[in-house]
Design an enzyme around this catalytic site. Sequence first.
Site, PDB file in Angstrom:
ATOM      1  N   VAL A  28     -48.147   8.308  95.743  1.00 21.27           N
ATOM      2  CA  VAL A  28     -49.169   7.487  95.108  1.00 21.27           C
ATOM      3  C   VAL A  28     -48.448   6.352  94.401  1.00 21.27           C
ATOM      4  CG1 VAL A  28     -50.961   7.377  93.339  1.00 21.27           C
ATOM      5  CG2 VAL A  28     -50.770   9.407  94.777  1.00 21.27           C
ATOM      6  N   ASP A  67     -44.754  11.490  93.205  1.00 18.95           N
ATOM      7  CA  ASP A  67     -45.109  12.628  94.059  1.00 18.95           C
ATOM      8  C   ASP A  67     -46.341  13.293  93.456  1.00 18.95           C
ATOM      9  OD1 ASP A  67     -45.315  15.050  95.401  1.00 18.95           O
ATOM     10  OD2 ASP A  67     -43.152  15.419  95.446  1.00 18.95           O
ATOM     11  N   HIS A  68     -47.472  13.242  94.176  1.00 16.73           N
ATOM     12  CA  HIS A  68     -48.720  13.746  93.619  1.00 16.73           C
ATOM     13  C   HIS A  68     -48.755  15.267  93.520  1.00 16.73           C
ATOM     14  CE1 HIS A  68     -52.493  12.934  91.940  1.00 16.73           C
ATOM     15  NE2 HIS A  68     -52.933  12.014  92.784  1.00 16.73           N
ATOM     16  N   ARG A  69     -47.786  15.955  94.100  1.00 15.18           N
ATOM     17  CA  ARG A  69     -47.685  17.396  93.881  1.00 15.18           C
ATOM     18  C   ARG A  69     -47.215  17.695  92.467  1.00 15.18           C
ATOM     19  NH1 ARG A  69     -43.436  19.074  98.330  1.00 15.18           N
ATOM     20  NH2 ARG A  69     -42.444  17.318  97.248  1.00 15.18           N
ATOM     21  N   PRO A 121     -46.405  13.635  98.956  1.00 16.63           N
ATOM     22  CA  PRO A 121     -47.578  12.753  98.981  1.00 16.63           C
ATOM     23  C   PRO A 121     -47.427  11.633  97.951  1.00 16.63           C
ATOM     24  CG  PRO A 121     -48.106  14.830  97.893  1.00 16.63           C
ATOM     25  CD  PRO A 121     -46.727  14.982  98.438  1.00 16.63           C
TER      26      PRO A 121
END
Length: 442
Positions: free
Chosen positions: A238, A412-414, A236
């Site tokens: 951002v 990576d928003h994880r 994901p």
Amino acid sequence: MPTIKTFLLPDLGEGLTDAELLTWQVAVGDTVTLNQIIAEVETAKASVELPSPYAGTVVALHAEEGSTVDVGSPFIDIETADEAGGPTAVPSSTSNGESGEPGGRTPVLVGYGVAAEGTTRRARRSATPTPQPAATTAALPSRTPQLPTRPLAAPPVRFTAKQHGIDLADVEPTGGQGQVTRGDLERFLTSIGTEPAVTESTDQTAPPNAEEERTPIKGVRKHTAAAMVRSAFTAPHVTEFVDVDVTPTMDLLDELRENKYFAGIRLTPLALVAKALLVALRTNPTLNSSWDEEAQEIVTKRYVNLGIAAATPRGLMVPNIKNAQALGLRELAVALKELTLTAKEGKTGPADLADGTITITNVGVFGVDAGTPILNPGEAAILAFGSIRRRPWEHRGEIALRSITTLSLSFDHRLVDGEQGSKFLATMADILSDPMSLIALS
């Protein structure tokens, strides 16, 4: 008694399943020595030179230049004079780097063999592939017949020639390596009073169009496309942006270029941005991490393999500088220069492309101010460095012309939450707007 050895295309690293044959360096009938370069192939990662695992005479070539060869399929047949019938193969390397064979032959890895002493590379030649022998140990007559070589030409040129019943041997080549170009063939057809035909599209659902050009998706471009799709739909993304007054950094750059310590070193704004990134990671280590899906763990690296996105004739590549965190500014500048030159020359090896931890893409060299870069697979962040422009800017309470750039950070928003990404980007901005801190922290 002479025997035939069949060399199967090996796995060139990281589970690759095939490779495109760029050029043969030998032809049927040639005598080759152990470790002599026999061909150049392109994998999804890089261009690789293949050394011969046997010494002897070339009997058959199993692929045409420009074709894709599967790993494990027959590549070349070589007649050897090994009376015992055992393979005259490349020795395996041991942990201390010695071959373990009498005579101390230098071990080689696939693609990086060292030619035997006195061996020189042959001119690039192309030969008609011949069928694999029924048995690889069958004896050959003492004299192997020489098979005729074919004129060099790209597959589309060969197809057009076949359409018109033209023997390419009758066409005068003007290509740099003696190959017949599309223009050569068209001139020949015109000279015999034949109009060149439009090559039929392999896509039967679309009509032929003389105003279109179709390029096969393979090699590095194919790998890059697949990797970007996986990254975009797995991690994901951002992206955050910050405008930075880098006037002090540019002033410092001018001073450093005049410093004798940097004499002969090509010092660029990218080198200072890369150094600022390495310093910023010290207080923001999450940006230098990866996601382990199987173990469900975040892996934070204490080392930094700094990737630099490079546009090359073979497509986008992201070679990386190993252990960049240990380099001073001078050493980093040298490493950046070597990395970009190697990439542009098409000499980047698979090892240079593996195990990157964070990437910089310098979109500013194309006059672009900002972007939303896609993560290099397996990495937590990528920084886009935009063009540096003179703009009106508030400085010490007044409006002045200053050197301004935009930094774009995709993460990576994880792995990285908004606060961590913002702090990292703010740290980068602070360092570049006050580069004396860069020197103090380096």
